[in-house]
Design a protein around this motif. Sequence first.
Motif, PDB file in Angstrom:
ATOM      1  N   LEU A 192      24.373 122.842  28.413  1.00 50.14           N
ATOM      2  CA  LEU A 192      23.506 123.830  29.067  1.00 50.14           C
ATOM      3  C   LEU A 192      23.468 123.655  30.590  1.00 50.14           C
ATOM      4  N   GLU A 193      23.656 122.431  31.061  1.00 51.84           N
ATOM      5  CA  GLU A 193      23.683 122.119  32.498  1.00 51.84           C
ATOM      6  C   GLU A 193      22.397 122.496  33.237  1.00 51.84           C
ATOM      7  N   VAL A 194      21.286 122.512  32.527  1.00 51.29           N
ATOM      8  CA  VAL A 194      20.000 122.831  33.144  1.00 51.29           C
ATOM      9  C   VAL A 194      19.605 121.716  34.111  1.00 51.29           C
ATOM     10  N   LEU A 195      19.265 122.087  35.342  1.00 50.65           N
ATOM     11  CA  LEU A 195      18.851 121.166  36.408  1.00 50.65           C
ATOM     12  C   LEU A 195      19.951 120.195  36.839  1.00 50.65           C
ATOM     13  N   LYS A 196      21.192 120.514  36.508  1.00 50.24           N
ATOM     14  CA  LYS A 196      22.304 119.630  36.866  1.00 50.24           C
ATOM     15  C   LYS A 196      22.424 119.457  38.377  1.00 50.24           C
ATOM     16  N   ASP A 197      22.156 120.514  39.123  1.00 46.44           N
ATOM     17  CA  ASP A 197      22.293 120.462  40.581  1.00 46.44           C
ATOM     18  C   ASP A 197      20.948 120.335  41.288  1.00 46.44           C
TER      19      ASP A 197
END
Length: 226
Positions: A192-197
């Motif tokens: 999902l890559e949520v809050l990855k950056d």
Amino acid sequence: MAETMVVEVMAELAELEDPKAREVNEKHGDDHGVNLGKLRAVAKRLKTQQELARDLWATNDTAARLLALLICRPKAFERDELDVMLREARVPKVHDWLVNYVVKKNPHAEELRQAWFADPDPAVASAGWALTTERVTKKPEGLDLAGLLDVIESEMKDAPDRLQWAMNHCLAQIGIDNPEHRARALAIGERLEVLKDYPTSPGCTSPFAPTWINEIVRRQHDQALA
């Protein structure tokens, strides 16, 4: 007498107002300019006063509501009273303190968790998820952790910010506290890559769930070996 006390406290809070603090707070959606350290000092002096807390909450002023949450008796609120308060708490800091300082210590916390968890209002639902995360850590018996991961996997990516943050915290906590679910929690986070950056200050752990899970598990492992 009660009205006089409220007027005096409100006047003191007004004197503590700092335009620079308000500018910083408003960037986070918090419409007040009182330094929280000074606010806690006022609370320490006032000590616990439940009726004054209710009166300060009724002013609808953010600084006054934060103070109210510091001087109230968490166990003294009725279930429906807390439900109304949460739905009124639109300011992030007020919402956060209400859930963490009051609701979590109230005997109706589990009933409210279940009622709020799937509420159509994302701010209310986020409180339900915060209480669920608390249970994941402290009292997981009876929770369907696999079912929670199912919901997170299907809904977190497109959830509104506050709800997404709460779901992400729950995802991380499931992965940290439950080795049998850790691989799936990590996989969901990676996909999902949520809050990855999300920008993270030096020395702080990223809220990106895989990074968060791996870092806390590593620390726990190191502590166990020490």
